[in-house]
Design a protein around this motif. Structure first.
Motif, mmCIF file in Angstrom:
data_model
loop_
_atom_site.group_PDB
_atom_site.id
_atom_site.type_symbol
_atom_site.label_atom_id
_atom_site.label_comp_id
_atom_site.label_asym_id
_atom_site.label_seq_id
_atom_site.Cartn_x
_atom_site.Cartn_y
_atom_site.Cartn_z
ATOM 1 N N GLY A 230 6.597 -0.962 7.524
ATOM 2 C CA GLY A 230 6.080 -2.219 7.013
ATOM 3 C C GLY A 230 6.252 -3.322 8.027
ATOM 4 N N ASP A 231 5.681 -4.479 7.737
ATOM 5 C CA ASP A 231 5.727 -5.624 8.625
ATOM 6 C C ASP A 231 7.025 -6.386 8.410
ATOM 7 N N HIS A 232 7.808 -6.550 9.472
ATOM 8 C CA HIS A 232 9.098 -7.236 9.332
ATOM 9 C C HIS A 232 8.930 -8.707 8.962
ATOM 10 N N ARG A 233 7.724 -9.252 9.128
ATOM 11 C CA ARG A 233 7.475 -10.647 8.752
ATOM 12 C C ARG A 233 6.917 -10.785 7.336
ATOM 13 N N ASP A 234 6.716 -9.679 6.636
ATOM 14 C CA ASP A 234 6.188 -9.717 5.275
ATOM 15 C C ASP A 234 7.335 -9.952 4.302
ATOM 16 N N THR A 235 7.691 -11.215 4.108
ATOM 17 C CA THR A 235 8.844 -11.561 3.289
ATOM 18 C C THR A 235 8.654 -11.113 1.844
ATOM 19 N N GLY A 236 7.429 -11.191 1.323
ATOM 20 C CA GLY A 236 7.187 -10.778 -0.052
ATOM 21 C C GLY A 236 7.516 -9.321 -0.285
ATOM 22 N N TRP A 237 7.063 -8.461 0.625
ATOM 23 C CA TRP A 237 7.355 -7.027 0.515
ATOM 24 C C TRP A 237 8.854 -6.760 0.617
ATOM 25 N N LEU A 238 9.511 -7.379 1.585
ATOM 26 C CA LEU A 238 10.939 -7.169 1.770
ATOM 27 C C LEU A 238 11.736 -7.713 0.586
ATOM 28 N N ARG A 239 11.335 -8.871 0.074
ATOM 29 C CA ARG A 239 12.043 -9.446 -1.073
ATOM 30 C C ARG A 239 11.942 -8.514 -2.285
ATOM 31 N N ASP A 269 16.187 -7.716 7.552
ATOM 32 C CA ASP A 269 15.740 -7.060 8.778
ATOM 33 C C ASP A 269 16.605 -5.831 9.026
#
Length: 369
Positions: A230-239, A269
């Motif tokens: 996944g994209d490390h800048r995709d805060t929504g996905w990580l959250r 991260d």
């Protein structure tokens, strides 16, 4: 006057900007964030890095901002205390040490205050291309006009844009350490009073510490995982991922998941290290996590950034020194120090490095060549 573009306005970039200006160079800092980044974990200034901060005239201010922990509790997965210490914490080490633990945002603010009047800052922008010539490096920006600088420094972290543009894709240099960490803030719903709480539940766990006179919590949640697709800048996905994993815990799951879902400073991260065979290429050089990230598991990322900034500025500030010689001496002086400190992260998988190893690594360099 030598012009230097520094990509990254965090600890490494802000420290270098101050030190270069003090030595008569002309730094410019470009920072992707529209303002100083808030949030983040508590960081440690240890060993020789304390001398760097002292030489910058910030030691007493850093001491005033240090955390005031009285100790920590270690809980089982159901929240029962199984151990405690009033001598040390996992985040800072021994409480009677001269080392300083403080919030990352407080240290960045201290460093920025030293440079904001004298150094140009380009907030809300980022690099898109670097083109080197005999006369300098043309930097293309996402929003501002292109400009040419004598030198470019990548102080832009684990996912460094400068490293990608000048050295190659991150996959060549990143070593995943088997886990991820998320850091976010919340109200002090646990009522902690200068006391940390640590818990592990299966392949996940967290450390919680109160800050801001016990009005706020900083929660560091970690979980074991291979590299995520996944994209490390995709805060929504990580959250969403972190909230789901927190919700599966047995103790305080609901409140922790709610805090992660609502936190304005949510961060997540990989735990990873960066290993680059050579930290400079032409007129471009790497500093801190961009060149030699040790990961939060080492506890030494801040000290590496501060010491690296001092050594790099020292070498670039030498009268008559060309950038090639300066970059070479910077790397020659820093390599052994970096190697010892990166090793702290892998010495004791699942736990902290020994006090002896930390003491040896944090003092393994002199500031004066």
């Amino acid at each position: 006057m030598t012009t230097v573009l520094i990509s990254g306005g965090g600890i490494a970039g802000s420290a270098l900007a101050h030190l270069l200006h003090h030595r008569g160079l002309e730094p410019t800092v470009v920072e992707r964030s529209p303002a100083l980044r808030r949030g983040g974990q508590a960081v440690d200034i240890r060993g020789v890095a304390l001398e760097v901060v002292d030489r910058m005239g910030l030691l007493e201010q850093a001491r005033e901002l240090r955390t005031r922990m009285r100790g920590m509790s270690i809980l089982d997965a159901d929240g029962n205390e199984i151990d405690r210490s009033t001598e040390a914490t996992f985040s800072s080490g021994r409480l009677d040490s001269a080392d300083i633990e403080l919030l990352r945002e407080d240290l960045v603010r201290l460093l920025h205050e030293r440079t904001r009047k004298d150094v140009e800052h380009l907030f809300g922008d980022s690099l898109t291309a670097l083109t080197e010539s005999d006369d300098g490096v043309r930097a293309d920006f996402a929003h501002g006009p292109s400009r040419t600088f004598d030198l470019v420094v990548g102080a832009d972290g684990l996912h460094s844009t400068v490293r990608r543009l000048a050295f190659g894709p991150q996959e060549q240099f990143s070593r995943h350490l088997g886990s991820y960490v998320s850091v976010f803030s919340a109200e002090n719903f646990l009522g902690l009073d200068n006391w940390q709480t640590w818990l592990r539940d299966g392949d996940a766990g967290f450390g919680i510490m109160p800050v801001r006179d016990n009005t706020e919590l900083r929660i560091a949640f970690g979980f074991e995982s291979g590299p995520l697709d996944g994209d490390h800048r995709d805060t929504g996905w990580l959250r969403g991922l972190v909230t789901e994993k927190l919700g599966a815990l047995r103790w305080e799951a609901a409140r922790l998941a709610e805090a992660a879902a609502e936190a304005p400073d949510f961060y997540c991260d990989a735990m990873a290290q960066i290993h680059v065979d050579r930290w400079s290429r032409g007129r471009v050089v790497l500093l801190g996590d961009a060149g030699y990230c040790a990961s939060p598991l080492s506890g030494q990322g801040t000290s590496l950034a501060l010491v690296g900034a001092h050594v790099l500025a020292d070498e670039l500030g030498r009268a008559g020194a060309g950038h090639r010689a300066a970059f070479g001496r910077y790397e020659e002086r820093m390599r052994p120090f970096v190697t010892l400190n990166q090793a702290l992260a892998t010495e004791n998988p699942g736990g902290p490095a020994s006090e002896e190893s930390v003491a040896r690594a944090k003092n393994a360099i002199g500031l004066d060549a």
